[in-house]
Motif scaffolding. Structure first.
Motif, PDB file in Angstrom:
ATOM      1  N   PHE A   1       0.860  -1.180   0.000  1.00 50.26           N
ATOM      2  CA  PHE A   1       0.000   0.000   0.000  1.00 50.26           C
ATOM      3  C   PHE A   1       0.894   1.227   0.000  1.00 50.26           C
ATOM      4  N   SER A   2       0.452   2.266  -0.671  1.00 50.35           N
ATOM      5  CA  SER A   2       1.213   3.517  -0.680  1.00 50.35           C
ATOM      6  C   SER A   2       1.066   4.215   0.673  1.00 50.35           C
ATOM      7  N   VAL A   3       1.904   5.198   0.905  1.00 50.59           N
ATOM      8  CA  VAL A   3       1.803   5.996   2.130  1.00 50.59           C
ATOM      9  C   VAL A   3       0.428   6.660   2.201  1.00 50.59           C
ATOM     10  N   ALA A   4      -0.046   7.204   1.087  1.00 45.55           N
ATOM     11  CA  ALA A   4      -1.366   7.858   1.069  1.00 45.55           C
ATOM     12  C   ALA A   4      -2.459   6.865   1.464  1.00 45.55           C
ATOM     13  N   GLN A   5      -2.401   5.649   0.911  1.00 43.93           N
ATOM     14  CA  GLN A   5      -3.412   4.644   1.255  1.00 43.93           C
ATOM     15  C   GLN A   5      -3.349   4.287   2.740  1.00 43.93           C
ATOM     16  N   LYS A   6      -2.148   4.136   3.271  1.00 43.19           N
ATOM     17  CA  LYS A   6      -2.005   3.812   4.693  1.00 43.19           C
ATOM     18  C   LYS A   6      -2.517   4.950   5.569  1.00 43.19           C
ATOM     19  N   GLU A   7      -2.289   6.181   5.149  1.00 50.77           N
ATOM     20  CA  GLU A   7      -2.797   7.321   5.911  1.00 50.77           C
ATOM     21  C   GLU A   7      -4.327   7.373   5.851  1.00 50.77           C
ATOM     22  N   LEU A   8      -4.910   6.969   4.730  1.00 54.36           N
ATOM     23  CA  LEU A   8      -6.376   6.885   4.649  1.00 54.36           C
ATOM     24  C   LEU A   8      -6.911   5.802   5.573  1.00 54.36           C
ATOM     25  N   ILE A   9      -6.224   4.672   5.643  1.00 48.85           N
ATOM     26  CA  ILE A   9      -6.617   3.606   6.571  1.00 48.85           C
ATOM     27  C   ILE A   9      -6.546   4.127   8.003  1.00 48.85           C
ATOM     28  N   ALA A  10      -5.459   4.812   8.327  1.00 49.17           N
ATOM     29  CA  ALA A  10      -5.309   5.388   9.668  1.00 49.17           C
ATOM     30  C   ALA A  10      -6.418   6.400   9.955  1.00 49.17           C
ATOM     31  N   THR A  11      -6.805   7.168   8.948  1.00 48.57           N
ATOM     32  CA  THR A  11      -7.905   8.119   9.117  1.00 48.57           C
ATOM     33  C   THR A  11      -9.192   7.386   9.447  1.00 48.57           C
ATOM     34  N   ALA A  12      -9.476   6.311   8.730  1.00 49.60           N
ATOM     35  CA  ALA A  12     -10.694   5.536   8.991  1.00 49.60           C
ATOM     36  C   ALA A  12     -10.695   4.989  10.415  1.00 49.60           C
ATOM     37  N   ILE A  13      -9.563   4.501  10.867  1.00 52.47           N
ATOM     38  CA  ILE A  13      -9.465   3.988  12.243  1.00 52.47           C
ATOM     39  C   ILE A  13      -9.665   5.124  13.237  1.00 52.47           C
ATOM     40  N   ALA A  14      -9.068   6.275  12.977  1.00 57.48           N
ATOM     41  CA  ALA A  14      -9.228   7.432  13.866  1.00 57.48           C
ATOM     42  C   ALA A  14     -10.688   7.855  13.947  1.00 57.48           C
ATOM     43  N   VAL A  15     -11.397   7.795  12.810  1.00 58.38           N
ATOM     44  CA  VAL A  15     -12.817   8.148  12.785  1.00 58.38           C
ATOM     45  C   VAL A  15     -13.610   7.173  13.654  1.00 58.38           C
ATOM     46  N   VAL A  16     -13.361   5.879  13.482  1.00 59.28           N
ATOM     47  CA  VAL A  16     -14.100   4.872  14.251  1.00 59.28           C
ATOM     48  C   VAL A  16     -13.772   4.976  15.741  1.00 59.28           C
TER      49      VAL A  16
END
Length: 111
Positions: free
Chosen positions: A43-58
């Protein structure tokens, strides 16, 4: 009234800096963990940061949302990509994730 997300992010980073001075070994260890986890790979850095964003939201972590939205955007994530990952966060987190998703989108647009 729109929040000043850049200022809030700066304040969060200042708090982390103060914690780093108070507990340097712990923060250095966490920093190494974060750097390894987010490194470009399958996964790219951008994709990993989006995953981290989703976790932060939840999880409902406002400062984490700001940090990871900023990093995702700086690494080339688009608003459409963010919207898709926020939809998954809402699916997994329900109503509270829906509310934090609105904050994440607003932060993206403000940064």
């Amino acid at each position: 009234m729109t929040a000043n997300y850049k200022s809030e992010l700066s304040s969060a980073k200042e708090r982390l800096g103060a914690l780093g001075k108070a507990a340097p070994d712990m923060m250095q260890g966490f920093g190494r963990l974060a750097k390894a986890a987010i490194a470009d790979g399958t996964f790219s850095v951008a994709q990993k940061e989006l995953i981290a964003t989703a976790i932060a939201v939840v999880k409902g972590c406002h400062d984490c949302i700001l940090y990871h939205v900023d990093a995702a955007k700086r690494n080339g994530a688009t608003e459409d990509q963010l919207a898709e990952v926020l939809a998954v966060a809402v699916e997994m987190g329900g109503g509270p994730a829906l509310m934090y998703s609105g904050k994440a989108l607003e932060a993206y647009r403000a940064m």
